[in-house]
Design an enzyme around this catalytic site. Structure first.
Site, PDB file in Angstrom:
ATOM      1  N   ASP A  31       2.082  37.757  49.939  1.00  0.00           N
ATOM      2  CA  ASP A  31       2.705  38.849  50.659  1.00  0.00           C
ATOM      3  C   ASP A  31       3.383  39.775  49.640  1.00  0.00           C
ATOM      4  OD1 ASP A  31       3.640  40.299  52.872  1.00  0.00           O
ATOM      5  OD2 ASP A  31       5.528  39.197  52.883  1.00  0.00           O
ATOM      6  N   ASP A  33       6.334  42.490  50.525  1.00  0.00           N
ATOM      7  CA  ASP A  33       7.767  42.619  50.780  1.00  0.00           C
ATOM      8  C   ASP A  33       8.420  41.244  50.911  1.00  0.00           C
ATOM      9  OD1 ASP A  33       7.906  45.488  50.904  1.00  0.00           O
ATOM     10  OD2 ASP A  33       6.865  45.370  52.821  1.00  0.00           O
TER      11      ASP A  33
END
Length: 277
Positions: A31, A33
């Site tokens: 991922d 963020d």
């Protein structure tokens, strides 16, 4: 339920498996963020982690449910923060949505609420964007949801258009606090139409499988890194990947125990995973 005393403790399933039977990690999904960056700042260790991945030659993709930006935009934004992630190594929910629609209804039409990341991805698969009897209403992320656009979407869905959303995230981060995101707006449209959307992004394992296909990778030798149990870890687990939860984003150690499933490992940040590459 008792909490683990060690952040990096393996789950029972992982620790019970003999070391000889555990396949080494040959490809990585992560991922963005909360794992690599947080509120416009690179998380300590993220630069070293990406650098080690690039040096190793192992295939990897940075995944994000954010559909606002194109991979080129995200590459430039990350580089501006000091993190050099190649454009081809960025996989967004907009790209996943476009790939899904290309497989479902090639050369179709769509009414789109979203930004350049989504409209560009749909143009690239040959879709025509229109508000005249479209095959789909496609809802993505935008900072300027308008009442007029939502009303149009509701009327088109009531007239028979299929409802697709890039991701189910209900809120998104900003320097001022949380913002309503795609999931919240989708709920409004569903309330008005009675039609539930199909969500393409995490936690739908479809996004993981498409990422694996893009890398030509196998689930048994791929790892997923994320900061959210309900999207990153859930989708990684359901796609059969080894999962790492980092505590540098939205999830705390105590919150892990509230879920009925667990990551393969919990670590403080990606800095602890550099030696895994």
């Amino acid at each position: 339920m008792a909490q683990s005393n060690t952040a990096a403790e393996a789950s029972p399933d992982e620790s019970a498996k003999p070391a000889a039977l555990r396949k080494p990690i040959e490809s990585w999904l992560t991922d963005m963020d909360g794992v690599l960056v947080h509120e416009g700042t690179v998380i300590p260790g993220a630069g070293e982690f990406i650098g080690k991945l690039r040096e190793s030659g192992k295939p990897f993709l940075v995944l994000t449910n954010n559909s606002i930006y194109t991979p080129r935009d995200l590459h430039a934004r990350l580089k501006g923060m000091g993190l050099d992630v190649p454009e081809e190594c960025i996989w967004t929910s907009a790209l996943a949505t476009a790939k899904f629609l290309a497989g479902q209804r090639p050369g179709g039409t769509a009414y789109v609420i979203g930004e350049a990341g989504l409209t560009t991805a749909l143009h690239q698969i040959g879709y025509v964007l229109t508000d005249s009897n479209p095959d789909y209403v496609v809802l993505g992320e935008t900072r300027t949801y308008s009442f007029e656009a939502l009303t149009k979407a509701i009327r088109l869905i009531n007239a028979g258009a299929r409802f697709i959303c890039t991701n189910p995230d209900e809120t998104g981060p900003s320097t001022e606090g949380v913002l309503p995101a795609t999931g919240s707006v989708a709920a409004l449209i569903t309330k008005a139409t009675g039609v539930e959307p199909y969500f393409v992004g995490k936690p739908n394992p479809l996004m993981m499988r498409e990422a694996l296909n893009t890398l030509n990778a196998h689930s048994e030798s791929t790892a997923m890194i994320g900061d959210r149990m309900d999207t990153d870890i859930k989708s990684g687990m359901e796609a059969g990947l080894k999962t790492f939860l980092v505590l540098s984003g939205l999830t705390s150690q105590s919150e892990v125990e509230r879920f009925p499933y667990r990551p393969s490992r919990v670590v403080k940040s990606v800095a602890e995973l550099v030696d895994e590459i």
